[in-house]
Design an enzyme around this catalytic site. Structure first.
Site, PDB file in Angstrom:
ATOM      1  N   ASP A  68       3.193  11.788   0.076  1.00  0.00           N
ATOM      2  CA  ASP A  68       4.146  12.599  -0.684  1.00  0.00           C
ATOM      3  C   ASP A  68       4.759  11.789  -1.823  1.00  0.00           C
ATOM      4  O   ASP A  68       5.539  12.326  -2.616  1.00  0.00           O
ATOM      5  CB  ASP A  68       5.218  13.220   0.220  1.00  0.00           C
ATOM      6  N   SER A  69       4.364  10.529  -1.934  1.00  0.00           N
ATOM      7  CA  SER A  69       4.694   9.737  -3.121  1.00  0.00           C
ATOM      8  C   SER A  69       4.171  10.395  -4.382  1.00  0.00           C
ATOM      9  O   SER A  69       4.603  10.071  -5.491  1.00  0.00           O
ATOM     10  CB  SER A  69       4.114   8.321  -2.990  1.00  0.00           C
ATOM     11  N   ASP A 111       0.377  13.378   4.338  1.00  0.00           N
ATOM     12  CA  ASP A 111       1.810  13.317   4.632  1.00  0.00           C
ATOM     13  C   ASP A 111       2.365  14.713   4.912  1.00  0.00           C
ATOM     14  O   ASP A 111       2.143  15.645   4.119  1.00  0.00           O
ATOM     15  CB  ASP A 111       2.573  12.748   3.435  1.00  0.00           C
ATOM     16  N   GLU A 142       7.676  10.841   9.268  1.00  0.00           N
ATOM     17  CA  GLU A 142       8.612   9.723   9.179  1.00  0.00           C
ATOM     18  C   GLU A 142       9.663   9.755  10.280  1.00  0.00           C
ATOM     19  O   GLU A 142      10.082  10.821  10.737  1.00  0.00           O
ATOM     20  CB  GLU A 142       9.326   9.749   7.809  1.00  0.00           C
ATOM     21  N   GLU A 209       7.605   0.123   6.563  1.00  0.00           N
ATOM     22  CA  GLU A 209       7.957  -0.018   5.149  1.00  0.00           C
ATOM     23  C   GLU A 209       9.267  -0.772   4.981  1.00  0.00           C
ATOM     24  O   GLU A 209      10.288  -0.416   5.578  1.00  0.00           O
ATOM     25  CB  GLU A 209       8.050   1.354   4.481  1.00  0.00           C
TER      26      GLU A 209
END
Length: 299
Positions: A68-69, A111, A142, A209
């Site tokens: 989704d970046s 994602d 996440e 991350e």
């Protein structure tokens, strides 16, 4: 027409109908586990369209993350929060087509965007199914704690899951910004507990991350069934991931500390090397352990 190969030329720089069968075996969950067991680093890179996905596969990238970046690097958003499920479906389909057109073998991860799995396990299943039907081999979500039962619910229904701890961009506002996570003794203990819970729930990969290198190495050692993929988490993880645009030096803002510009690092005369060579250099650096350098890219 391509004068060097006019019979196979296609318009607009599109991919050829097919290429020779790949020499490497298709990447699968058992193969990723085998890589983890024998100490071979897993090279992951993001891609968002057919052409870059095909090039990444040809360069030897093991896992392609349709992240989704894309909201930031493709859509110009200030964070990943605004990315929709329909956008993710579109890009997963595009990446899948690119890999299939060249008979590629990379493992494709999609994602789950913000707001598509927080409501309930059933919501997560419905939306994970959308990305799987679009071509993803695995979905990523996440956070820890409350996500454990969601992961278990998906895995029990045949959907491989990649977990994500540390800096979780979808909740960056709650975290107070893009900050290193797990620095305190208490925060590290919570992350360890959540990581073990996610592994026990069936998570088959785990992105770490912006986590201190020492903590990432500890987690990697304690997660034999769940290979860790670091981004700003040091060299002690089972693999590495970078955002494609960062790795190519195309970041429009300040380059994160944990990034290396692999286009700039290529030897020789500028212009003699291209994107595929930069991707190959990234894969080789990850496999050899020369990237990341804890003294330069980690905390």
């Amino acid at each position: 027409m391509n004068p060097a190969n006019p019979q196979n030329a296609t318009p607009y720089g599109t991919l050829p109908p097919a290429s020779a069968p790949a020499t490497r075996k298709p990447v699968s969950l058992p193969r990723l586990q085998e890589m983890r067991a024998r100490g071979e680093k897993i090279a992951m890179l993001t891609a968002y369209d057919a052409t870059f996905a095909a090039v990444a596969d040809a360069a030897g990238v093991d896992c392609i993350l349709v992240g989704d970046s894309l909201g930031m690097v493709c859509q110009g958003l200030s964070s990943t929060v605004g990315v929709s499920l329909e956008t993710m479906r579109y890009h997963v389909e595009s990446v899948t087509r690119g890999v299939r057109r060249v008979q590629g073998t990379a493992w494709i991860i999609g994602d789950l965007p913000y707001g598509t799995y927080q409501e309930s396990r059933e919501q997560a299943l419905r939306n994970a199914a959308v990305l799987m039907q679009a071509g993803a081999h695995m979905v990523k979500l996440e956070g820890g704690g409350w996500t454990t039962e969601t992961v278990r619910f998906l895995v029990e229904r045949g959907i491989p899951v990649c977990a994500h701890l540390g800096l979780t961009p979808q909740t960056v506002h709650a975290l107070g910004g893009y900050r290193v996570q797990g620095k305190s003794v208490e925060a590290a203990a919570i992350m360890k507990r959540q990581a073990l819970e996610l592994q026990d729930a069936g998570a088959a990969l785990m992105v770490l991350e912006m986590v201190p290198a020492a903590l990432s190495a500890e987690l990697t050692a304690e997660l034999p069934l769940c290979p860790t993929i670091g981004i700003g988490a040091g060299s002690g993880t089972a693999g590495q991931v970078l955002v494609l645009h960062d790795m190519l030096g195309l970041n429009l803002g300040k380059m994160p500390k944990f990034v290396r510009n692999f286009m700039a690092a290529l030897p020789g005369i500028p212009g003699q090397h291209g994107i595929k060579e930069a991707m190959q250099a990234y894969v080789e650096a990850v496999k050899s352990g020369s990237f990341p350098d804890n003294a330069q890219h980690a905390w």
